[in-house]
Design a protein around this motif. Structure first.
Motif, PDB file in Angstrom:
ATOM      1  N   ALA A 136       0.656 -17.673  -0.764  1.00  0.00           N
ATOM      2  CA  ALA A 136       1.934 -17.778   0.528  1.00  0.00           C
ATOM      3  C   ALA A 136       2.182 -18.572   0.717  1.00  0.00           C
ATOM      4  O   ALA A 136       3.270 -18.649   0.800  1.00  0.00           O
ATOM      5  N   LYS A 137       1.944 -19.895   1.084  1.00  0.00           N
ATOM      6  CA  LYS A 137       2.732 -21.029   1.818  1.00  0.00           C
ATOM      7  C   LYS A 137       3.697 -20.585   0.839  1.00  0.00           C
ATOM      8  O   LYS A 137       4.525 -21.409   1.211  1.00  0.00           O
ATOM      9  N   LYS A 138       3.070 -20.970  -0.343  1.00  0.00           N
ATOM     10  CA  LYS A 138       4.109 -21.691  -1.453  1.00  0.00           C
ATOM     11  C   LYS A 138       5.048 -21.331  -2.049  1.00  0.00           C
ATOM     12  O   LYS A 138       6.140 -20.870  -1.978  1.00  0.00           O
ATOM     13  N   TYR A 139       4.872 -19.504  -2.164  1.00  0.00           N
ATOM     14  CA  TYR A 139       6.037 -18.715  -1.887  1.00  0.00           C
ATOM     15  C   TYR A 139       6.599 -18.210  -1.099  1.00  0.00           C
ATOM     16  O   TYR A 139       7.508 -16.801  -1.449  1.00  0.00           O
ATOM     17  N   GLY A 140       5.836 -18.414   0.067  1.00  0.00           N
ATOM     18  CA  GLY A 140       6.917 -18.059   1.588  1.00  0.00           C
ATOM     19  C   GLY A 140       6.384 -16.715   2.505  1.00  0.00           C
ATOM     20  O   GLY A 140       7.291 -15.804   2.533  1.00  0.00           O
ATOM     21  N   LYS A 141       4.970 -16.586   2.229  1.00  0.00           N
ATOM     22  CA  LYS A 141       4.637 -15.048   2.257  1.00  0.00           C
ATOM     23  C   LYS A 141       3.799 -14.907   3.183  1.00  0.00           C
ATOM     24  O   LYS A 141       3.015 -16.307   3.516  1.00  0.00           O
ATOM     25  N   ALA A 142       3.049 -14.189   3.590  1.00  0.00           N
ATOM     26  CA  ALA A 142       2.887 -14.099   5.310  1.00  0.00           C
ATOM     27  C   ALA A 142       1.596 -14.647   4.660  1.00  0.00           C
ATOM     28  O   ALA A 142       0.894 -14.370   3.197  1.00  0.00           O
ATOM     29  N   GLY A 143       0.518 -14.932   5.222  1.00  0.00           N
ATOM     30  CA  GLY A 143      -1.387 -15.670   4.617  1.00  0.00           C
ATOM     31  C   GLY A 143      -1.772 -15.054   5.146  1.00  0.00           C
ATOM     32  O   GLY A 143      -2.777 -15.326   5.013  1.00  0.00           O
ATOM     33  N   ASN A 144      -1.918 -14.182   6.238  1.00  0.00           N
ATOM     34  CA  ASN A 144      -2.855 -13.303   6.935  1.00  0.00           C
ATOM     35  C   ASN A 144      -3.790 -12.429   5.436  1.00  0.00           C
ATOM     36  O   ASN A 144      -3.505 -12.545   4.784  1.00  0.00           O
TER      37      ASN A 144
END
Length: 173
Positions: free
Chosen positions: A54-62
């Motif tokens: 999620a961090k690498k691809y700019g997504k929400a990481g919840n």
């Protein structure tokens, strides 16, 4: 029957301070399996814990039920992975997979994969949930993990190198 993988899983069960820690152990093992197992390498280019992806691809990481994400080989798409570290013989129920099925229904994901330690058929309701899905859905359990070319005796996810056995070549006659 005791195998190196079962010994490792037993160690995780014994030493994990919480159920969440136990789940994290299986998630890290699953990332290594997807990256280093010869069969999985033919299907996937890379794999990450969900928060790292999620961090690498700019997504929400919840936490939405997706534990691991694998990049499908020769594609820009991904496989969502859910890991279930339950005691051997446990039955996966519909409630165990419902959140994952919803979260993995997003357009980022082309496939779904379950990795579990139950070594048993799922409940009828859980199996029924997997029918007629619009995305491929596979399952890996203890026998497939044991058949891996990964050297589970030496496995330690904190090390950057995962040891594998050489590919078996047919003997010449």
């Amino acid at each position: 029957m005791t195998t190196p993988l079962r010994t490792l899983l037993d160690k995780y069960r014994k030493f994990a301070p919480t159920e969440r820690d136990k789940g994290t152990y299986l998630e890290k093992l699953s990332v290594a399996f997807l990256k280093h197992d010869a069969t999985m390498q033919s299907q996937y280019e890379d794999a990450w814990l969900f928060a790292d992806w999620a961090k690498k691809y700019g997504k929400a990481g919840n936490d939405t039920g997706i534990d691991v994400v694998a990049k499908i080989r020769d594609s820009e798409r991904f496989c969502a992975v859910q890991c279930k570290f339950k005691s051997e013989g446990s039955v996966i129920q519909m409630g165990d997979i419902a959140t994952f099925l919803t979260a993995s229904g997003k357009s980022d994901f082309e496939r779904r994969l379950f990795i579990d330690t139950t070594n048993r058929a799922w409940s009828k309701n859980a199996e029924d949930q997997l029918e007629d899905q619009d995305k491929e859905c596979d399952r890996i359990s203890i026998p497939q993990l044991e058949a891996s070319n990964i050297d589970w005796d030496s496995f330690n996810w904190d090390e950057t190198e995962v040891k594998t056995f050489p590919k078996k070549e047919p003997r010449q006659h």
